[in-house]
Each structure stands twice: as structure tokens, then as C-alpha cells.
Design a protein around this motif. Structure first.
Motif, PDB file in Angstrom:
ATOM      1  N   LYS A  16     -12.335 -68.582  75.414  1.00 42.64           N
ATOM      2  CA  LYS A  16     -11.861 -68.883  74.060  1.00 42.64           C
ATOM      3  C   LYS A  16     -13.003 -68.968  73.054  1.00 42.64           C
ATOM      4  N   ASN A  17     -14.221 -69.187  73.541  1.00 42.96           N
ATOM      5  CA  ASN A  17     -15.370 -69.344  72.644  1.00 42.96           C
ATOM      6  C   ASN A  17     -16.285 -68.131  72.643  1.00 42.96           C
ATOM      7  N   SER A  21     -20.117 -67.876  70.968  1.00 48.24           N
ATOM      8  CA  SER A  21     -21.284 -67.577  71.803  1.00 48.24           C
ATOM      9  C   SER A  21     -22.009 -66.348  71.274  1.00 48.24           C
ATOM     10  N   GLY A  22     -21.235 -65.308  70.925  1.00 46.69           N
ATOM     11  CA  GLY A  22     -21.834 -64.102  70.372  1.00 46.69           C
ATOM     12  C   GLY A  22     -22.551 -64.373  69.065  1.00 46.69           C
ATOM     13  N   LYS A  23     -21.975 -65.216  68.224  1.00 44.56           N
ATOM     14  CA  LYS A  23     -22.585 -65.573  66.939  1.00 44.56           C
ATOM     15  C   LYS A  23     -23.930 -66.270  67.142  1.00 44.56           C
ATOM     16  N   ILE A  24     -23.960 -67.201  68.089  1.00 47.44           N
ATOM     17  CA  ILE A  24     -25.195 -67.958  68.354  1.00 47.44           C
ATOM     18  C   ILE A  24     -26.299 -67.027  68.858  1.00 47.44           C
ATOM     19  N   ILE A  25     -25.937 -66.146  69.780  1.00 49.50           N
ATOM     20  CA  ILE A  25     -26.924 -65.196  70.323  1.00 49.50           C
ATOM     21  C   ILE A  25     -27.393 -64.239  69.233  1.00 49.50           C
ATOM     22  N   TYR A  26     -26.429 -63.752  68.422  1.00 45.12           N
ATOM     23  CA  TYR A  26     -26.743 -62.828  67.329  1.00 45.12           C
ATOM     24  C   TYR A  26     -27.742 -63.448  66.360  1.00 45.12           C
ATOM     25  N   LEU A  42      -5.345 -58.627  70.038  1.00 48.86           N
ATOM     26  CA  LEU A  42      -5.173 -59.784  69.157  1.00 48.86           C
ATOM     27  C   LEU A  42      -6.382 -60.695  69.185  1.00 48.86           C
ATOM     28  N   ASN A  43      -6.985 -60.817  70.354  1.00 52.91           N
ATOM     29  CA  ASN A  43      -8.139 -61.699  70.491  1.00 52.91           C
ATOM     30  C   ASN A  43      -9.296 -61.235  69.610  1.00 52.91           C
ATOM     31  N   TYR A  46      -7.961 -61.625  65.530  1.00 56.12           N
ATOM     32  CA  TYR A  46      -7.906 -62.979  64.979  1.00 56.12           C
ATOM     33  C   TYR A  46      -9.171 -63.745  65.346  1.00 56.12           C
ATOM     34  N   ASN A  47     -10.255 -63.443  64.707  1.00 55.81           N
ATOM     35  CA  ASN A  47     -11.465 -64.188  65.012  1.00 55.81           C
ATOM     36  C   ASN A  47     -12.405 -64.202  63.830  1.00 55.81           C
ATOM     37  N   ALA A  48     -12.445 -65.329  63.136  1.00 54.26           N
ATOM     38  CA  ALA A  48     -13.239 -65.442  61.920  1.00 54.26           C
ATOM     39  C   ALA A  48     -14.740 -65.504  62.222  1.00 54.26           C
ATOM     40  N   ASP A  49     -15.113 -66.089  63.369  1.00 48.12           N
ATOM     41  CA  ASP A  49     -16.531 -66.262  63.690  1.00 48.12           C
ATOM     42  C   ASP A  49     -17.259 -64.923  63.793  1.00 48.12           C
TER      43      ASP A  49
END
Length: 357
Positions: A16-17, A21-26, A42-43, A46-49
Motif C-alpha cells: 500500500k505504501n 517508498s518510491g518518492k523517498i528513494i527518488y 487503479l493502483n 489513484y496515487n497522489a504521491d
């Protein structure tokens, strides 16, 4: 980090995270190139991060060239490229050349089944058709895939109720048994005993699953607002599987195959508008009399009217559309001819050939 790496994450929807996790690594390193794949569209939708940092690539259903590559190890990419010039510029000579090459190659391919394109129309679009499997099993597998999307992926959306899960399945089956233009959200709301707003919400979510897509009416912005959208399945095999599973109410095989072909052409054209650098938009013709099936618009250039059908097609509708919209030429996709032909400003393209686009 002192070296560059690739990070490949499959079935990312089970975490779900994943996007956080991708944002932090990026944000932490420029030396990591990440690819996230998911069987749940859908996953990823629907993902603002991840939205601002993510480049999305939709894996579309297979066109006929990709199908042949998987099943017979045969490919004719030149035919697909020449069809682009035919559709956008009315240039048919290269397409005729590579169509002849394709037909000659398939005739000489001892493994090629000459019922293959008809099977592809009803059961293709997915790599599973390249395997040795019976058609009933294929339809069952496609229906199982649809049920997983509705019963698992859509349910994971916040505030998506069990009632709407049932409504989603009923809407998909309703769409499968109707002509593309026969959807009234008002009548559907009454049938489901829910609001029009809820029907619209379900259709919007179904579009995000990539099971279906919609196109708007050609014309002014006010026409876009007034006219209802037309909905099609991502591939004709989804429609066919749902029809077989629900009990097809159309007894005329030619009429049924014509409906499947219209969905197939819509899918091929829609996928075409989603790739490349140029700006293409696919519309349907909202004229009440002598309307064609589709209109393809490229930037501010003249539109290209496209008519689809099984069996012989006369040229009244396409001629009317050419004159009404100031088009330079029109295209008829039909088995009226066995090869690409151009007569004055009308281009005839066989369905199998068109499927290489």
C-alpha cells in the motif's frame, strides 16, 4: 550510492505504501532508475504521491502484428507504419505494398491458420491466445480477470460499496449486450435503482481500470456537454467473453460480428491516439442522419471520417461525412474489398489489414 542501478518492482499494488517508498528513494538519489508494474491499473491511477514524479506507460491490448509475433514469430512493422500515413495523409501506396507482402508471407507460412484473424477478433488482444487453449476456456479466463478487477481492485478504493461492486458487474454486462451508442445513464440509473451521479462515478472508475474507454461527440464544446459519451471495451474479446457468459441476445451472426468489429476498430484507433507525439483525438459522429462511426482529428487539420462494417458497405455515409466536415478523404474499414483500394477520395481497408495499426 557510488553506482547506478535499476530497481524493478512487479505487482506493486500489494504494498500500500509503494508510491511513498518510491518518492523517498527518488528524492534521495539520482542513481536509481525505478520501474513499478502492477496488474491493478487503479493502483497506479489513484496515487497522489507518485503523480508528479511518475511517467506512466499503459500496456494496451495486442494489435494483430503483435499477436502474430507471439503466435507465429511473424511481424510486419512496416505495414503498421504505412497505415499511419494512410490514415493521417491519405497515402495508400506503401500500405498496399506492405499489405501484399503480409498476405504473401502468411500464405507461405505453413503454421498460419486462415481462421486466425476471426479468432483474434473474438478472443484476441491478450497474449493468452498464443497458447494452446480452447476458446471456452479463453472466455472463462477473461471473465475471471474482469471479476478480479471489479471484486478486488475496485473494492480497494475508499468508499466503494458492495452495492456498487454489484452495480459495476451489471453495467459491464449491460454494455456487452448493447450497441455502443445505446447507453442512457438515466435509464441505467433507473434499472440499477441508483442515481445518475453514481452511475457516472462507476463508469469513471471502470475507465480507470482500463476495461472500458469512452469517446465524445465530434463538434463544439457545447455538443460535448450535451451529447452522451459512447463506451467501448478495451478489446473486442472482453465484449465477446461477457456476451458469451451472459447469454448473447443477438441471433444474427453478421450483426454480432459487426458490433465486435466496431469495438475492435474503436480500440485500435483509441490506442493509436494514446501513443506518439502528435495530438490526435477520436470522436464519434453525432449526426442523426447518415452518420459514420468515427472521426479522427489531428490538431487543426481536416478531420478523417471512418466507417466500419461487416459485409458490403455503400459509400453514402462516408461521402456525406466528407462533404459535411470538409474532409479531404474518408476511410471504410470493411470486407467490401480483400485488399486496400482507393476510389477517388474514399479508401477501403480490410479489417485484418487495419488491425496492424
Amino acid at each position: 550510492m557510488d553506482k547506478e542501478i535499476f530497481l524493478l518492482i512487479d505487482e506493486s499494488q500489494y504494498d500500500k505504501n509503494w508510491s511513498m517508498s518510491g518518492k523517498i528513494i527518488y528524492d534521495s538519489s539520482e542513481k536509481i532508475f525505478m520501474v513499478f508494474t502492477a496488474s491493478s491499473a487503479l493502483n497506479l491511477e489513484y496515487n497522489a504521491d507518485a503523480a508528479r514524479r511518475m511517467f506512466k506507460r499503459v500496456v494496451t491490448p495486442l494489435n494483430y502484428n503483435e499477436h502474430l509475433k507471439l503466435k507465429y514469430d511473424y511481424s510486419n512493422i512496416n505495414l503498421g507504419n504505412s497505415l499511419v500515413s494512410l490514415i493521417l495523409n491519405g497515402e495508400e501506396q506503401n500500405a498496399i505494398k506492405y499489405e501484399n507482402e503480409m498476405n504473401r508471407d502468411l500464405i507461405n507460412n505453413i503454421k498460419y491458420n486462415f481462421n486466425d484473424w476471426d479468432e483474434y477478433l473474438k478472443y484476441g488482444g491478450f497474449p493468452i491466445l498464443a497458447r494452446k487453449i480452447n476458446f471456452r476456456r479463453l472466455s472463462t479466463n477473461i471473465v475471471d480477470m474482469i471479476e478480479k478487477v471489479v471484486n478486488t481492485d475496485m473494492v480497494a478504493i475508499k468508499n466503494f460499496t458492495f452495492e456498487n461492486q454489484t452495480n459495476s458487474n451489471r453495467i459491464l454486462r449491460y454494455l456487452a449486450l448493447q450497441n455502443a451508442g445505446d447507453l442512457s445513464q438515466n435509464n441505467l440509473a433507473k434499472y440499477l435503482k441508483t442515481s445518475q451521479a453514481n452511475v457516472k462515478n462507476i463508469l469513471d472508475i471502470l475507465e480507470k481500470t482500463h476495461l472500458i474507454f469512452s469517446i465524445e461527440a465530434y463538434g463544439t464544446s457545447s455538443k460535448h456537454m450535451k451529447k452522451t459519451k459512447k463506451y467501448y471495451f478495451a478489446t473486442s474479446s472482453i465484449r465477446n467473453a461477457l456476451s458469451e457468459n451472459s447469454g448473447n441476445t443477438i441471433n444474427d451472426i453478421k450483426q454480432y460480428e459487426g458490433i465486435l468489429l466496431e469495438n475492435h476498430v474503436a480500440s485500435i484507433l483509441f490506442n493509436f491516439t494514446q501513443r506518439g507525439n502528435d495530438c490526435f483525438t477520436l470522436y464519434y459522429d453525432a449526426n442523426k442522419k447518415r452518420n459514420v462511426d468515427f472521426i479522427l482529428q489531428r490538431d487543426f487539420k481536416n478531420p478523417v471520417p471512418i466507417e466500419v462494417g461487416r459485409g458490403r458497405k455503400d459509400k453514402k455515409q462516408i461521402t456525406h461525412a466528407i462533404n459535411s466536415y470538409g474532409a479531404d478523404y474518408g476511410i471504410i474499414i470493411s470486407d467490401t474489398t480483400t485488399n486496400i483500394e482507393k476510389h477517388n477520395n474514399i479508401i477501403y481497408v480490410p479489417p485484418k489489414t487495419f488491425s496492424f495499426l
